[in-house]
Design an enzyme around this catalytic site. Structure first.
Site, PDB file in Angstrom:
ATOM      1  N   GLY A  27       0.817  -1.204   0.000  1.00  0.00           N
ATOM      2  CA  GLY A  27       0.000   0.000   0.000  1.00  0.00           C
ATOM      3  C   GLY A  27       0.846   1.246   0.000  1.00  0.00           C
ATOM      4  O   GLY A  27       2.069   1.184  -0.195  1.00  0.00           O
ATOM      5  N   VAL A  32       3.255  -5.797   3.151  1.00  0.00           N
ATOM      6  CA  VAL A  32       2.974  -6.881   4.084  1.00  0.00           C
ATOM      7  C   VAL A  32       3.494  -8.189   3.487  1.00  0.00           C
ATOM      8  O   VAL A  32       3.228  -8.507   2.325  1.00  0.00           O
ATOM      9  CB  VAL A  32       1.464  -7.000   4.376  1.00  0.00           C
ATOM     10  N   ASP A 137      -8.879   4.241  10.213  1.00  0.00           N
ATOM     11  CA  ASP A 137      -8.677   3.668   8.878  1.00  0.00           C
ATOM     12  C   ASP A 137      -9.473   2.371   8.744  1.00  0.00           C
ATOM     13  O   ASP A 137      -8.930   1.314   8.429  1.00  0.00           O
ATOM     14  CB  ASP A 137      -7.194   3.417   8.622  1.00  0.00           C
TER      15      ASP A 137
END
Length: 275
Positions: A27, A32, A137
């Site tokens: 992102g 990740v 978020d």
């Protein structure tokens, strides 16, 4: 702090006790990875912020947020296992799930499945709001699904720092963000808005879009599926004006629990009638 590496990690690369297996996602703030913990003997998810995002000030923010997030102990909140600097990488270790809600939303959800997931999302956020913590978020990519059908909301403590950093770099999306949060004024009502968007998407198959005028796309599918009172519940949750929403996700969760049996019985009556 010293300059951090900028190259992506590769499969079989060692990072302290972790052996990188594959990249899961990337992102605006971090990448990740799936990794194997060679000491504890199990797989984990490693979130590694992009090197150009990191600074001493950001690390200080992370320490403060991590301490705050450590107070959150709930079955629907993904715990932060560890946050440390390893070989010049800032590494955040978390339990590894099967997939995210964003992945699951690629296929249609049954009504009972949607309501079950919604209940877990709201339980997590209600608990956080009781602790005076805003997520900031709330989106499907931050909701991790596990083998026992448990949903766990991720990135508490990380989200606030990540959003501030992404905004500063001029990147990122406001697709799930309440209008007032996009203006830099988040509150518990902002998490309500984001959760409402996700519930609407799960039940209608469509994302409401800015300027969030009512009725959004997918309203016909929604009216054919759920009780009118639940549609009013969703309308209240995603109202562009924060004062018109639920005050927090505890109030939203309580309203949801009152309406859930009505939604299920309404759907059963419609099914019986059409049979």
């Amino acid at each position: 702090m010293r300059g951090l590496f900028t190259v992506a990690l590769k499969a079989r690369q060692k990072l302290g006790k972790y052996k990188i297996e594959k990249r899961l996602s990337e992102g605006g703030f971090a990448t990740v990875y799936q990794a194997f913990d060679t000491i504890e003997g199990h797989r984990v998810a490693l979130k590694i912020p992009h090197a150009h995002q990191m600074s001493d000030d950001l690390l200080r923010d992370f320490r403060n947020e991590a301490r705050m997030a450590a107070r959150l102990e709930h079955p629907n909140i993904l715990p932060l296992k560890d946050a440390s600097i390893i070989d010049d990488y800032f590494v955040i270790s978390m339990p590894l799930g099967e997939r995210t809600l964003a992945d699951r939303l690629q296929k249609r959800l049954a009504l009972k499945t949607s309501l079950g997931l919604a209940s877990q999302i709201l339980d997590a956020l209600a608990y956080a709001h009781q602790q005076k913590i805003i997520h900031c978020d709330v989106k499907p990519e931050n909701m991790v699904l596990f083998a026992d059908h448990r949903l766990r909301l991720a990135d508490f403590g990380i989200a606030k720092v990540a959003l501030k950093t992404i905004r500063g770099s001029g990147t990122g999306t406001v697709g799930y963000m309440a209008p007032e949060q996009a203006m830099g004024k988040p509150s518990p009502r902002s998490d309500v808005f984001s959760a409402g968007l996700i519930l609407y998407r799960m039940l209608s198959g469509e994302w409401p879009e800015w300027p969030y005028e009512w009725p959004p796309a997918g309203i016909k599918k929604l009216r054919a599926k759920v009780h009118p009172d639940f549609i009013a519940f969703l309308k209240k949750a995603i109202d562009p004006h924060p004062r018109n929403r639920f005050r927090d996700c505890e109030q939203m969760r309580n309203a949801f629990l009152r309406l859930k049996p009505r939604v299920l019985s309404y759907a059963e009556r419609r099914r019986t009638k059409s049979a």
